[in-house]
Design an enzyme around this catalytic site. Structure first.
Site, PDB file in Angstrom:
ATOM      1  N   LYS A  82     -34.216  52.334 -61.421  1.00 41.01           N
ATOM      2  CA  LYS A  82     -34.821  52.324 -62.764  1.00 41.01           C
ATOM      3  C   LYS A  82     -36.022  51.380 -62.842  1.00 41.01           C
ATOM      4  O   LYS A  82     -36.800  51.454 -63.774  1.00 41.01           O
ATOM      5  CB  LYS A  82     -33.782  52.037 -63.848  1.00 41.01           C
ATOM      6  CG  LYS A  82     -33.300  50.627 -63.932  1.00 41.01           C
ATOM      7  CD  LYS A  82     -32.449  50.412 -65.187  1.00 41.01           C
ATOM      8  CE  LYS A  82     -31.960  48.987 -65.180  1.00 41.01           C
ATOM      9  NZ  LYS A  82     -31.460  48.465 -66.387  1.00 41.01           N
ATOM     10  N   ASP A  83     -36.201  50.494 -61.855  1.00 44.17           N
ATOM     11  CA  ASP A  83     -37.386  49.624 -61.813  1.00 44.17           C
ATOM     12  C   ASP A  83     -38.583  50.290 -61.142  1.00 44.17           C
ATOM     13  O   ASP A  83     -39.685  49.748 -61.163  1.00 44.17           O
ATOM     14  CB  ASP A  83     -37.094  48.332 -61.014  1.00 44.17           C
ATOM     15  CG  ASP A  83     -36.065  47.459 -61.688  1.00 44.17           C
ATOM     16  OD1 ASP A  83     -35.896  47.584 -62.917  1.00 44.17           O
ATOM     17  OD2 ASP A  83     -35.423  46.652 -60.983  1.00 44.17           O
ATOM     18  N   ARG A 129     -35.651  50.300 -75.219  1.00 46.01           N
ATOM     19  CA  ARG A 129     -34.654  51.384 -75.316  1.00 46.01           C
ATOM     20  C   ARG A 129     -33.365  50.873 -75.949  1.00 46.01           C
ATOM     21  O   ARG A 129     -32.828  51.477 -76.882  1.00 46.01           O
ATOM     22  CB  ARG A 129     -34.370  51.943 -73.913  1.00 46.01           C
ATOM     23  CG  ARG A 129     -33.223  52.962 -73.863  1.00 46.01           C
ATOM     24  CD  ARG A 129     -32.924  53.361 -72.423  1.00 46.01           C
ATOM     25  NE  ARG A 129     -32.589  52.197 -71.607  1.00 46.01           N
ATOM     26  CZ  ARG A 129     -31.346  51.714 -71.478  1.00 46.01           C
ATOM     27  NH1 ARG A 129     -30.326  52.289 -72.071  1.00 46.01           N
ATOM     28  NH2 ARG A 129     -31.127  50.656 -70.725  1.00 46.01           N
ATOM     29  N   ARG A 130     -32.855  49.750 -75.440  1.00 48.10           N
ATOM     30  CA  ARG A 130     -31.587  49.233 -75.973  1.00 48.10           C
ATOM     31  C   ARG A 130     -31.721  48.873 -77.452  1.00 48.10           C
ATOM     32  O   ARG A 130     -30.841  49.157 -78.254  1.00 48.10           O
ATOM     33  CB  ARG A 130     -31.124  48.034 -75.145  1.00 48.10           C
ATOM     34  CG  ARG A 130     -30.615  48.448 -73.761  1.00 48.10           C
ATOM     35  CD  ARG A 130     -30.382  47.263 -72.827  1.00 48.10           C
ATOM     36  NE  ARG A 130     -29.781  47.702 -71.558  1.00 48.10           N
ATOM     37  CZ  ARG A 130     -29.811  47.009 -70.433  1.00 48.10           C
ATOM     38  NH1 ARG A 130     -30.426  45.832 -70.393  1.00 48.10           N
ATOM     39  NH2 ARG A 130     -29.230  47.469 -69.335  1.00 48.10           N
ATOM     40  N   ARG A 147     -34.535  37.377 -70.986  1.00 54.73           N
ATOM     41  CA  ARG A 147     -34.939  37.941 -69.701  1.00 54.73           C
ATOM     42  C   ARG A 147     -34.218  37.196 -68.589  1.00 54.73           C
ATOM     43  O   ARG A 147     -33.522  36.217 -68.834  1.00 54.73           O
ATOM     44  CB  ARG A 147     -36.454  37.813 -69.497  1.00 54.73           C
ATOM     45  CG  ARG A 147     -37.238  38.645 -70.470  1.00 54.73           C
ATOM     46  CD  ARG A 147     -38.696  38.802 -70.089  1.00 54.73           C
ATOM     47  NE  ARG A 147     -39.466  39.353 -71.198  1.00 54.73           N
ATOM     48  CZ  ARG A 147     -39.463  40.629 -71.550  1.00 54.73           C
ATOM     49  NH1 ARG A 147     -38.765  41.505 -70.862  1.00 54.73           N
ATOM     50  NH2 ARG A 147     -40.180  41.051 -72.571  1.00 54.73           N
ATOM     51  N   ARG A 153     -28.892  35.454 -67.838  1.00 52.68           N
ATOM     52  CA  ARG A 153     -28.664  36.009 -69.175  1.00 52.68           C
ATOM     53  C   ARG A 153     -27.324  35.565 -69.738  1.00 52.68           C
ATOM     54  O   ARG A 153     -27.219  35.270 -70.923  1.00 52.68           O
ATOM     55  CB  ARG A 153     -28.729  37.534 -69.133  1.00 52.68           C
ATOM     56  CG  ARG A 153     -30.135  38.030 -68.929  1.00 52.68           C
ATOM     57  CD  ARG A 153     -30.207  39.519 -69.101  1.00 52.68           C
ATOM     58  NE  ARG A 153     -31.345  40.033 -68.365  1.00 52.68           N
ATOM     59  CZ  ARG A 153     -31.804  41.264 -68.492  1.00 52.68           C
ATOM     60  NH1 ARG A 153     -31.225  42.101 -69.317  1.00 52.68           N
ATOM     61  NH2 ARG A 153     -32.832  41.669 -67.783  1.00 52.68           N
ATOM     62  N   CYS A 238     -46.798  55.348 -70.525  1.00 52.89           N
ATOM     63  CA  CYS A 238     -46.594  54.384 -71.611  1.00 52.89           C
ATOM     64  C   CYS A 238     -45.103  54.082 -71.742  1.00 52.89           C
ATOM     65  O   CYS A 238     -44.279  54.973 -71.624  1.00 52.89           O
ATOM     66  CB  CYS A 238     -47.130  54.962 -72.914  1.00 52.89           C
ATOM     67  SG  CYS A 238     -46.440  54.209 -74.387  1.00 52.89           S
TER      68      CYS A 238
END
Length: 306
Positions: A82-83, A129-130, A147, A153, A238
């Site tokens: 996903k990165d 998104r979250r 972050r 975290r 984007c």
């Protein structure tokens, strides 16, 4: 052992990234290939004869490994898929996708917020998104930025002025962390969440073939390529609140995808069951449906707000 010299596996040097690299190494070692793990320390000033933008290098988490691949300091690079940007730099390709384990996002509360209702929680997350998917369900929610890696975290969660955070379940499981979490069925994961991918140099065909043969999981590949096609068709470069998840059941695939406005008020979603055929690019197809149903205007609005 194979006569081939040891395969150099590049990785970022966080605990989770090293775990992922060792996972790839394990598959190769089980098939008698020697491996060497090469942690690449992040730095924007590696010597490259061409500027980064000319090579199309964009991903903030993948950039240094891309450069190491292009400079032949490593043979392959291991990433959280996903990165990885949907468009890879010139001469680089994704060689294989390991079997997906845990795609979900999970909610982690601090002790003092154990009895709060979901809509009362003050949430720490920097993910667009979250935030958007949470706001869709709990429009009054408050957020703060957070972050860093999982350990950072969780540390910030204990010390900070908020109640809970959202993490990827894959990271928690891979790090064997013993923490309480709650599933959130309404949260569609990021495209290709929970998947480890291996990138290689397109000219190193021998190594790429070996890696593909012993680490690639075809069903995972089929699903995440669909999710990433969905993402790239919607985004056009984007960043936006986009979730996508494809799953295979017997001979059918279920695809869930959504694009949300930043405030979560406007979500355009799709949920399809279908029989897969190679001829059709389903990820692109479902994204086009969303774009035609108001998604184009929504993407333009998001671009303006960011």
């Amino acid at each position: 052992m194979n006569s081939m010299k040891s395969i150099r596996i590049g990785t970022r040097n966080s605990a989770l990234a090293l775990w992922q690299a060792r996972e790839v190494a394990r598959h190769l070692q089980n098939n008698n290939y020697l491996t060497e793990i090469v942690p690449i320390v992040s730095s924007g000033d590696k010597n490259l004869s061409q500027p980064l933008y000319a090579l199309g290098i964009t991903g903030v988490f993948t950039r240094d490994l891309d450069v190491a691949l292009l400079n032949d300091e490593i043979d392959i690079a291991v990433h959280s898929l996903k990165d990885v940007p949907t468009k890879l730099p010139e001469h680089l390709e994704i060689v294989s996708y390991l079997e997906r384990d845990f795609p979900q996002d999970v909610l982690i509360r601090k002790e003092s917020a154990k009895n709060k209702e979901l809509h009362e929680l003050k949430l720490a997350t920097s993910s667009l998104r979250r935030r958007a998917f949470w706001l869709k369900n709990f429009p009054q929610a408050e957020f703060s930025d957070i972050r860093g890696n999982i350990q950072t975290r969780l540390q910030k969660l204990e010390e900070g002025d908020f109640d809970a955070t959202i993490l990827s379940l894959a990271g928690i499981k891979r790090m064997k962390m013993d923490i309480d979490y709650e599933m959130m069925p309404f949260m569609i994961p990021a495209p290709s969440q929970g998947v480890i991918a291996v990138a290689g140099h397109s000219e190193k065909t021998e190594i790429n073939d070996i890696v593909r043969e012993f680490t690639n999981h075809e069903n995972t590949q089929l699903c995440v390529e669909m999710e990433r096609n969905f993402l790239s068709t919607l985004e056009g470069g984007c960043t936006a609140p986009i979730g996508a998840f494809a799953e295979i059941f017997d001979d059918q695939i279920r695809f869930k995808g959504a694009l949300c406005s930043l405030d979560g008020k406007n979500c355009i979603a799709t949920d399809e069951n279908f029989v897969y055929t190679q001829e059709e690019n389903f990820g692109e197809k479902f994204a086009r449906v969303i774009l035609e149903n108001g998604g184009k205007e929504l993407m333009a609005e998001i671009k303006n707000q960011i």
